[in-house]
Design an enzyme around this catalytic site. Structure first.
Site, PDB file in Angstrom:
ATOM      1  CG  ASP A 176      86.522 -57.260 -53.808  1.00 21.21           C
ATOM      2  OD1 ASP A 176      87.041 -57.572 -52.716  1.00 21.21           O
ATOM      3  OD2 ASP A 176      85.512 -57.825 -54.263  1.00 21.21           O
ATOM      4  CG  HIS A 223      94.081 -56.088 -46.701  1.00 24.02           C
ATOM      5  ND1 HIS A 223      93.140 -55.909 -47.666  1.00 24.02           N
ATOM      6  CD2 HIS A 223      93.503 -56.867 -45.752  1.00 24.02           C
ATOM      7  CE1 HIS A 223      92.020 -56.562 -47.338  1.00 24.02           C
ATOM      8  NE2 HIS A 223      92.225 -57.154 -46.182  1.00 24.02           N
ATOM      9  CG  LEU A 270      93.948 -36.773 -58.259  1.00 25.41           C
ATOM     10  CD1 LEU A 270      92.997 -37.206 -59.377  1.00 25.41           C
ATOM     11  CD2 LEU A 270      94.970 -37.888 -57.991  1.00 25.41           C
TER      12      LEU A 270
HETATM   13  C1  FPP Z   1      88.625 -55.752 -50.332  1.00 25.92           C
HETATM   14  O1  FPP Z   1      89.412 -56.887 -50.544  1.00 25.92           O
HETATM   15  C2  FPP Z   1      89.497 -54.666 -49.926  1.00 25.92           C
HETATM   16  C3  FPP Z   1      89.367 -53.979 -48.758  1.00 25.92           C
HETATM   17  C4  FPP Z   1      88.321 -54.273 -47.768  1.00 25.92           C
HETATM   18  C5  FPP Z   1      90.288 -52.936 -48.389  1.00 25.92           C
HETATM   19  C6  FPP Z   1      91.047 -52.268 -49.492  1.00 25.92           C
HETATM   20  C7  FPP Z   1      92.301 -51.802 -48.924  1.00 25.92           C
HETATM   21  C8  FPP Z   1      93.463 -51.682 -49.565  1.00 25.92           C
HETATM   22  C9  FPP Z   1      93.623 -51.857 -51.020  1.00 25.92           C
HETATM   23  C10 FPP Z   1      94.696 -51.355 -48.844  1.00 25.92           C
HETATM   24  C11 FPP Z   1      94.500 -50.182 -47.928  1.00 25.92           C
HETATM   25  C12 FPP Z   1      95.399 -49.135 -48.306  1.00 25.92           C
HETATM   26  C13 FPP Z   1      95.316 -47.882 -47.898  1.00 25.92           C
HETATM   27  C14 FPP Z   1      96.346 -46.953 -48.364  1.00 25.92           C
HETATM   28  C15 FPP Z   1      94.274 -47.372 -47.003  1.00 25.92           C
HETATM   29  P1  FPP Z   1      89.023 -58.225 -49.806  1.00 25.92           P
HETATM   30  O2  FPP Z   1      90.023 -58.476 -48.748  1.00 25.92           O
HETATM   31  O3  FPP Z   1      87.598 -58.194 -49.366  1.00 25.92           O
HETATM   32  O4  FPP Z   1      89.233 -59.274 -50.925  1.00 25.92           O
HETATM   33  P2  FPP Z   1      88.514 -60.679 -51.073  1.00 25.92           P
HETATM   34  O5  FPP Z   1      87.186 -60.375 -51.720  1.00 25.92           O
HETATM   35  O6  FPP Z   1      89.442 -61.399 -51.958  1.00 25.92           O
HETATM   36  O7  FPP Z   1      88.378 -61.287 -49.722  1.00 25.92           O
END
Ligand code: FPP
Length: 256
Positions: free
Chosen positions: A12, A29, A123
């Site tokens: 997150d 992202h 893994l």
């Molecule tokens: C939450 O951060 C994160 C997600 C919803 C997606 C997580 C995805 C990645 C780390 C990249 C994807 C990579 C692959 C390889 C599939 P948020 O955007 O909700 O953060 P915020 O709380 O700051 O808004």
């Protein structure tokens, strides 16, 4: 290594990290996807048995279309970029969740990598994509009801019908980004997991903090509902009989 075999991560903080730098959320992202590669490598290096990463939840569909499509593209990019490293490093890869809603091209890449690595012994790497913990439990219950009408279900039955039974219980769940919730992630598998919340936003997380958390948590005593030191019932009763006050004090301060 340690008592930590299966680590699950809620990655997150991408959006907030990007916004703080006056960039669009999707930039967070993209940076976050580089960290995914780094953490997979770290998990492999330290010999973890399983790593499960929450990449897209069933609730994430409500995000702006551009953000949803970026997350889909990043999954596809990861599959292409990391394919060879996953195979060479003997990693067993799987995606859990409703993959049917992914583009066919991505599904084909997933199928291919899952099948090539089916017998890998290193893994167990799992991406939870279009995943929800309640939906996973319901899916298992419904499958059992259809195949065993009128029968009651045991914990073993349910576990066998989960998306990836071989990875088993989560030992440690890490959530980056400062929020302290489990957000419908691996609800069943996390029943006895240690929970670790770090304020670090996912794009600035890395192998060094990951390894530090694991060694810190490995030092915690896990009691699985027992009392400190895994005291047996006989020992407790014996102690209670000889010194009631010590037993009461010990029990109340040690029950998990
Ligand atoms: C939450 O951060 C994160 C997600 C919803 C997606 C997580 C995805 C990645 C780390 C990249 C994807 C990579 C692959 C390889 C599939 P948020 O955007 O909700 O953060 P915020 O709380 O700051 O808004």
């Amino acid at each position: 290594m340690t008592s930590i075999n299966h680590v699950a991560i809620i990655m997150d903080g991408n959006g907030r990290w990007a916004n703080k730098r006056f960039r669009p959320r999707i930039w967070g992202h993209v940076r976050g996807s580089y960290v995914v590669s780094e953490i997979v490598q770290a998990a492999d290096d330290i010999g973890l048995r399983a790593l499960t990463l929450y990449a897209f939840s069933t609730e994430n569909w409500s995000r702006p279309l551009e953000e949803v499509s970026t997350l889909f593209k990043l999954l596809k990019k990861f599959l292409i970029k990391e394919r060879q490293r996953i195979i060479t490093n003997n990693i067993k890869f799987k995606v859990i969740g409703e993959v049917a809603s992914l583009p066919e091209e991505t599904r084909a890449l997933i199928r291919e990598l899952e099948s090539i690595t089916e017998f890998s012994t290193g893994l167990n790497l799992t991406f939870a994509f279009n995943y929800g913990g309640r939906a996973e439990i319901l899916r298992a219950v419904n499958a059992f009801t259809v195949s065993h009408p009128g029968k009651s279900m045991s914990e073993d039955d349910l576990e066998r019908l989960m998306y990836r039974p071989e990875t088993g219980n989560v030992d440690l769940m890490i959530r980056t980004g400062g929020e302290q919730r489990i957000s419908n992630f691996l609800l069943w598998q996390m029943a006895y997991a240690e929970l670790y919340f770090t304020p670090t936003k996912w794009p600035e997380f890395g192998a060094s903090e990951f390894k530090k958390i694991i060694s810190h948590v490995s030092g915690r005593e896990r009691r699985f509902g027992n009392v400190s030191g895994q005291v047996s019932l006989d020992q407790v009763v014996a102690t209670a009989e000889t010194n009631k006050s010590i037993y009461i004090q010990g029990a109340s301060s040690n029950v998990q």
